[in-house]
Scaffold this active site. Structure first.
Site, PDB file in Angstrom:
ATOM      1  N   TYR A 156      -3.969  27.782 -14.560  1.00 14.21           N
ATOM      2  CA  TYR A 156      -3.466  27.675 -15.955  1.00 14.21           C
ATOM      3  C   TYR A 156      -2.367  28.701 -16.474  1.00 14.21           C
ATOM      4  CZ  TYR A 156      -7.412  30.883 -17.521  1.00 14.21           C
ATOM      5  OH  TYR A 156      -8.144  31.927 -17.456  1.00 14.21           O
ATOM      6  N   LYS A 171      -1.826  35.669 -18.060  1.00 16.88           N
ATOM      7  CA  LYS A 171      -1.360  35.325 -16.604  1.00 16.88           C
ATOM      8  C   LYS A 171      -0.248  34.382 -16.475  1.00 16.88           C
ATOM      9  CE  LYS A 171      -5.518  36.064 -14.524  1.00 16.88           C
ATOM     10  NZ  LYS A 171      -5.701  37.061 -13.549  1.00 16.88           N
TER      11      LYS A 171
HETATM   12  C1  HXC Z   1     -15.123  36.862 -29.015  1.00 16.18           C
HETATM   13  C2  HXC Z   1     -14.953  39.041 -28.101  1.00 16.18           C
HETATM   14  C3  HXC Z   1     -15.701  38.612 -27.088  1.00 16.18           C
HETATM   15  C4  HXC Z   1     -16.128  37.354 -27.200  1.00 16.18           C
HETATM   16  C5  HXC Z   1     -15.439  40.822 -26.861  1.00 16.18           C
HETATM   17  N1  HXC Z   1     -14.519  40.367 -27.786  1.00 16.18           N
HETATM   18  N2  HXC Z   1     -15.963  39.589 -26.183  1.00 16.18           N
HETATM   19  N3  HXC Z   1     -14.576  38.045 -29.200  1.00 16.18           N
HETATM   20  N4  HXC Z   1     -15.686  36.313 -28.128  1.00 16.18           N
HETATM   21  N5  HXC Z   1     -17.036  36.831 -25.971  1.00 16.18           N
HETATM   22  C6  HXC Z   1     -13.821  41.186 -28.834  1.00 16.18           C
HETATM   23  C7  HXC Z   1     -14.436  42.497 -29.475  1.00 16.18           C
HETATM   24  O1  HXC Z   1     -15.417  41.829 -30.646  1.00 16.18           O
HETATM   25  C8  HXC Z   1     -13.271  43.194 -29.700  1.00 16.18           C
HETATM   26  O2  HXC Z   1     -12.935  42.907 -31.041  1.00 16.18           O
HETATM   27  C9  HXC Z   1     -12.325  43.069 -28.836  1.00 16.18           C
HETATM   28  O3  HXC Z   1     -12.704  41.803 -28.086  1.00 16.18           O
HETATM   29  C10 HXC Z   1     -12.420  44.236 -27.638  1.00 16.18           C
HETATM   30  O4  HXC Z   1     -13.736  44.267 -27.192  1.00 16.18           O
HETATM   31  P1  HXC Z   1     -14.223  45.172 -26.285  1.00 16.18           P
HETATM   32  O5  HXC Z   1     -15.601  45.185 -25.687  1.00 16.18           O
HETATM   33  O6  HXC Z   1     -14.055  46.396 -27.193  1.00 16.18           O
HETATM   34  O7  HXC Z   1     -13.128  45.311 -25.128  1.00 16.18           O
HETATM   35  P2  HXC Z   1     -13.157  45.926 -23.736  1.00 16.18           P
HETATM   36  O8  HXC Z   1     -14.446  46.938 -23.363  1.00 16.18           O
HETATM   37  O9  HXC Z   1     -11.695  46.544 -23.464  1.00 16.18           O
HETATM   38  O10 HXC Z   1     -13.464  44.824 -22.479  1.00 16.18           O
HETATM   39  C11 HXC Z   1     -12.601  43.728 -22.441  1.00 16.18           C
HETATM   40  C12 HXC Z   1     -13.482  42.339 -22.193  1.00 16.18           C
HETATM   41  C13 HXC Z   1     -14.659  42.524 -21.448  1.00 16.18           C
HETATM   42  C14 HXC Z   1     -12.112  41.608 -21.738  1.00 16.18           C
HETATM   43  C15 HXC Z   1     -13.834  41.824 -23.714  1.00 16.18           C
HETATM   44  O11 HXC Z   1     -15.022  41.067 -21.135  1.00 16.18           O
HETATM   45  C16 HXC Z   1     -14.281  43.238 -19.911  1.00 16.18           C
HETATM   46  O12 HXC Z   1     -14.288  44.147 -20.034  1.00 16.18           O
HETATM   47  N6  HXC Z   1     -13.907  42.095 -19.012  1.00 16.18           N
HETATM   48  C17 HXC Z   1     -13.444  42.467 -17.741  1.00 16.18           C
HETATM   49  C18 HXC Z   1     -13.926  41.688 -16.473  1.00 16.18           C
HETATM   50  C19 HXC Z   1     -13.600  40.096 -16.766  1.00 16.18           C
HETATM   51  O13 HXC Z   1     -13.502  39.696 -17.591  1.00 16.18           O
HETATM   52  N7  HXC Z   1     -13.735  39.672 -15.694  1.00 16.18           N
HETATM   53  C20 HXC Z   1     -13.554  38.266 -15.703  1.00 16.18           C
HETATM   54  C21 HXC Z   1     -12.128  37.700 -15.204  1.00 16.18           C
HETATM   55  S1  HXC Z   1     -12.251  36.015 -14.838  1.00 16.18           S
HETATM   56  P3  HXC Z   1     -13.186  43.409 -32.549  1.00 16.18           P
HETATM   57  O14 HXC Z   1     -12.356  42.804 -33.380  1.00 16.18           O
HETATM   58  O15 HXC Z   1     -14.605  43.059 -32.638  1.00 16.18           O
HETATM   59  O16 HXC Z   1     -12.957  44.918 -32.360  1.00 16.18           O
HETATM   60  C22 HXC Z   1     -10.782  35.443 -14.917  1.00 16.18           C
HETATM   61  C23 HXC Z   1     -10.867  34.034 -14.386  1.00 16.18           C
HETATM   62  C24 HXC Z   1      -9.850  32.854 -14.503  1.00 16.18           C
HETATM   63  O17 HXC Z   1      -9.803  35.864 -15.397  1.00 16.18           O
HETATM   64  C25 HXC Z   1      -9.679  31.594 -14.336  1.00 16.18           C
HETATM   65  C26 HXC Z   1     -11.116  31.041 -14.083  1.00 16.18           C
HETATM   66  C27 HXC Z   1     -10.986  29.702 -13.316  1.00 16.18           C
HETATM   67  P1  NAP Z   2     -14.492  40.855 -11.923  1.00 18.04           P
HETATM   68  O1  NAP Z   2     -15.344  41.041 -11.110  1.00 18.04           O
HETATM   69  O2  NAP Z   2     -14.995  40.767 -13.506  1.00 18.04           O
HETATM   70  O3  NAP Z   2     -13.157  41.596 -11.592  1.00 18.04           O
HETATM   71  C1  NAP Z   2     -12.630  42.108 -12.746  1.00 18.04           C
HETATM   72  C2  NAP Z   2     -12.382  43.546 -12.277  1.00 18.04           C
HETATM   73  O4  NAP Z   2     -11.243  43.966 -12.979  1.00 18.04           O
HETATM   74  C3  NAP Z   2     -13.627  44.465 -12.343  1.00 18.04           C
HETATM   75  O5  NAP Z   2     -13.820  45.013 -11.236  1.00 18.04           O
HETATM   76  C4  NAP Z   2     -13.035  45.248 -13.540  1.00 18.04           C
HETATM   77  O6  NAP Z   2     -13.805  46.504 -13.210  1.00 18.04           O
HETATM   78  C5  NAP Z   2     -11.682  45.509 -13.404  1.00 18.04           C
HETATM   79  N1  NAP Z   2     -11.059  45.810 -14.795  1.00 18.04           N
HETATM   80  C6  NAP Z   2     -11.094  45.079 -15.932  1.00 18.04           C
HETATM   81  N2  NAP Z   2     -10.629  45.562 -16.775  1.00 18.04           N
HETATM   82  C7  NAP Z   2     -10.139  46.959 -16.086  1.00 18.04           C
HETATM   83  C8  NAP Z   2      -9.117  47.719 -16.737  1.00 18.04           C
HETATM   84  N3  NAP Z   2      -8.643  47.939 -17.818  1.00 18.04           N
HETATM   85  N4  NAP Z   2      -8.698  48.751 -15.995  1.00 18.04           N
HETATM   86  C9  NAP Z   2      -9.250  48.782 -14.551  1.00 18.04           C
HETATM   87  N5  NAP Z   2      -9.695  47.704 -13.932  1.00 18.04           N
HETATM   88  C10 NAP Z   2     -10.294  46.535 -14.824  1.00 18.04           C
HETATM   89  O7  NAP Z   2     -13.988  39.033 -12.001  1.00 18.04           O
HETATM   90  P2  NAP Z   2     -13.432  38.172 -10.571  1.00 18.04           P
HETATM   91  O8  NAP Z   2     -13.674  36.916 -10.702  1.00 18.04           O
HETATM   92  O9  NAP Z   2     -13.561  38.894  -9.411  1.00 18.04           O
HETATM   93  O10 NAP Z   2     -11.669  38.177 -11.026  1.00 18.04           O
HETATM   94  C11 NAP Z   2     -10.966  38.977 -10.154  1.00 18.04           C
HETATM   95  C12 NAP Z   2      -9.526  38.300 -10.370  1.00 18.04           C
HETATM   96  O11 NAP Z   2      -9.229  36.934  -9.930  1.00 18.04           O
HETATM   97  C13 NAP Z   2      -8.873  38.228 -11.803  1.00 18.04           C
HETATM   98  O12 NAP Z   2      -7.586  38.634 -11.820  1.00 18.04           O
HETATM   99  C14 NAP Z   2      -9.360  36.883 -12.529  1.00 18.04           C
HETATM  100  O13 NAP Z   2      -8.388  36.644 -13.376  1.00 18.04           O
HETATM  101  C15 NAP Z   2      -8.967  36.135 -10.978  1.00 18.04           C
HETATM  102  N6  NAP Z   2      -9.500  34.648 -11.106  1.00 18.04           N
HETATM  103  C16 NAP Z   2     -10.955  34.536 -10.798  1.00 18.04           C
HETATM  104  C17 NAP Z   2     -11.290  33.197 -10.593  1.00 18.04           C
HETATM  105  C18 NAP Z   2     -12.873  32.967 -10.501  1.00 18.04           C
HETATM  106  O14 NAP Z   2     -13.430  31.961 -10.206  1.00 18.04           O
HETATM  107  N7  NAP Z   2     -13.483  34.157 -10.208  1.00 18.04           N
HETATM  108  C19 NAP Z   2     -10.499  32.383 -10.704  1.00 18.04           C
HETATM  109  C20 NAP Z   2      -9.051  32.389 -11.133  1.00 18.04           C
HETATM  110  C21 NAP Z   2      -8.604  33.608 -11.134  1.00 18.04           C
HETATM  111  P3  NAP Z   2     -14.273  47.500 -14.553  1.00 18.04           P
HETATM  112  O15 NAP Z   2     -15.006  46.443 -15.520  1.00 18.04           O
HETATM  113  O16 NAP Z   2     -15.416  48.441 -13.893  1.00 18.04           O
HETATM  114  O17 NAP Z   2     -13.105  48.171 -15.112  1.00 18.04           O
END
Ligand code: HXC
Ligand code: NAP
Length: 292
Positions: A156, A171
């Site tokens: 996407y 992205k």
């Molecule tokens: C609405 C949300 C929310 C939710 C957090 N927020 N989660 N709002 N719905 N589910 C809001 C919070 O209330 C806050 O706003 C702001 O976002 C920041 O939240 P924090 O928890 O302080 O942020 P932070 O600690 O920086 O964490 C970032 C994060 C968290 C993105 C919210 O989920 C994270 O750490 N993710 C890292 C790993 C991850 O996401 N992996 C998946 C990647 S998969 P307010 O206003 O309350 O302050 C991927 C796949 C793509 O990318 C394609 C798939 C096919």
């Molecule tokens: P994941 O395990 O949640 O990986 C995300 C990683 O990013 C975690 O190790 C997290 O570690 C790190 N990260 C997040 N915020 C960070 C920050 N601010 N600084 C440094 N590190 C940070 O998810 P995943 O599925 O393996 O995703 C990996 C990649 O694949 C991502 O780019 C995602 O968009 C892409 N992707 C995944 C899928 C899928 O189906 N899984 C599909 C399409 C694309 P910490 O939380 O410890 O920082």
């Protein structure tokens, strides 16, 4: 074992590489780091949670016999990246591959998001990627290091997607950066490519994108022509190829690995897959009948 769940490149294929993987402590980053090390690379993994990185580094070191360096830090903070790079150069030597894999994401109707929530995702995905690319790029250009960057995007990035709008914006920006720098910095011997994965089960993605209960309403495999999720090894194979010298002429490319998912409903007649085989005799008679 099926072919696609096995390593693809010859032993030692990455023995001349020092690879920096953001988000390498978990999920797909960990799987890529594992295969890179199995192929002889030295690997640094970066993430915010030190204990997660340390555990992963220990496990991978035991599994592969290679040195794996945990470097804690937040990709949103430029100074923390500079410190992580410095530590990696000191411990492992010249880095020649960067994998921008760290990401943040969650599903939400956009009108429910605060501006801070939008920032949280875009800052990890886009700012994190340009921070790392800039910090490494400046160093590589100054040192005349030949290197390559692999960005992990998703399909996407070019179609856009509702309910993950901050991620789609981030992205999309990363994809634009991949193609832009592939051209601008080729003169410095720097290559930029991207992988666009479809669904590959990881705890990080599944907990935020397919929370429990949702699968009763939506079957994510139903959207995939091949009707299965990706295997981590098949993505690691593609990543290893793109960071290796086997792909020396591949630059500015994004390779999709999604079982055909993003095209599923793009074709005008895709929904005809739902028609049972038996019905085609009748349909053919009707269509042929029109001729007369
Ligand atoms: C609405 C949300 C929310 C939710 C957090 N927020 N989660 N709002 N719905 N589910 C809001 C919070 O209330 C806050 O706003 C702001 O976002 C920041 O939240 P924090 O928890 O302080 O942020 P932070 O600690 O920086 O964490 C970032 C994060 C968290 C993105 C919210 O989920 C994270 O750490 N993710 C890292 C790993 C991850 O996401 N992996 C998946 C990647 S998969 P307010 O206003 O309350 O302050 C991927 C796949 C793509 O990318 C394609 C798939 C096919
Ligand atoms: P994941 O395990 O949640 O990986 C995300 C990683 O990013 C975690 O190790 C997290 O570690 C790190 N990260 C997040 N915020 C960070 C920050 N601010 N600084 C440094 N590190 C940070 O998810 P995943 O599925 O393996 O995703 C990996 C990649 O694949 C991502 O780019 C995602 O968009 C892409 N992707 C995944 C899928 C899928 O189906 N899984 C599909 C399409 C694309 P910490 O939380 O410890 O920082």
């Amino acid at each position: 074992m099926e072919r696609h769940t096995q390593g693809m490149l010859p032993q030692g294929a990455l023995s001349d590489k020092v690879i920096f993987v953001t988000g390498g402590g978990t999920g797909l980053g960990k799987s890529m780091a594992t295969y890179f090390a199995e192929l002889g690379a030295q690997v640094a993994i970066m993430g915010r949670r030190e204990e997660v990185l340390t555990q992963t580094a220990q496990a991978l070191q035991e599994q592969t016999g290679q040195k794996i360096l945990p470097v804690p830090g937040d990709v949103r903070q430029y100074e923390q990246i500079e410190a992580a790079i410095e530590k990696t150069y000191t411990e492992l030597g010249t880095v020649n591959v960067l994998v921008n894999n760290a990401a943040g994401n969650f599903i939400s109707p956009t009108e429910r998001l605060s501006h801070r929530a939008f920032d949280a995702v875009v800052d990890i995905v886009l700012k994190g990627t340009y921070n790392c690319s800039l910090a490494f790029g400046k160093r590589w250009i100054a040192d005349k290091t030949a290197a390559s960057v692999l960005n992990i995007v998703t399909t996407y990035a070019w179609t856009g997607s509702p309910f993950v709008v901050p991620s789609a914006c981030g992205k999309g920006g990363v994809l634009a950066m991949t193609r832009s720098l592939a051209v601008e910095w080729a003169k410095y011997n720097l290559r930029f490519n991207a992988i666009a994965p479809g669904p590959f089960p990881t705890k990080g993605a599944w907990s935020r994108l397919f929370p429990e209960g949702l699968e009763k309403l939506i079957d994510p495999k139903g959207q995939i022509p091949l009707h299965r999720f990706g295997e981590h090894q098949e993505l690691a194979n593609l990543a290893a190829y793109l960071v290796s010298d086997y792909s020396a002429y591949v630059n500015g490319e994004v390779i999709t690995i999604d079982g055909g998912e993003w095209l599923q409903d793009a074709g005008q007649f895709s929904n005809l897959s739902r028609i049972p085989n038996e019905m085609w005799d009748q349909l053919e008679r009707q269509v042929r009948g029109k001729k007369d």
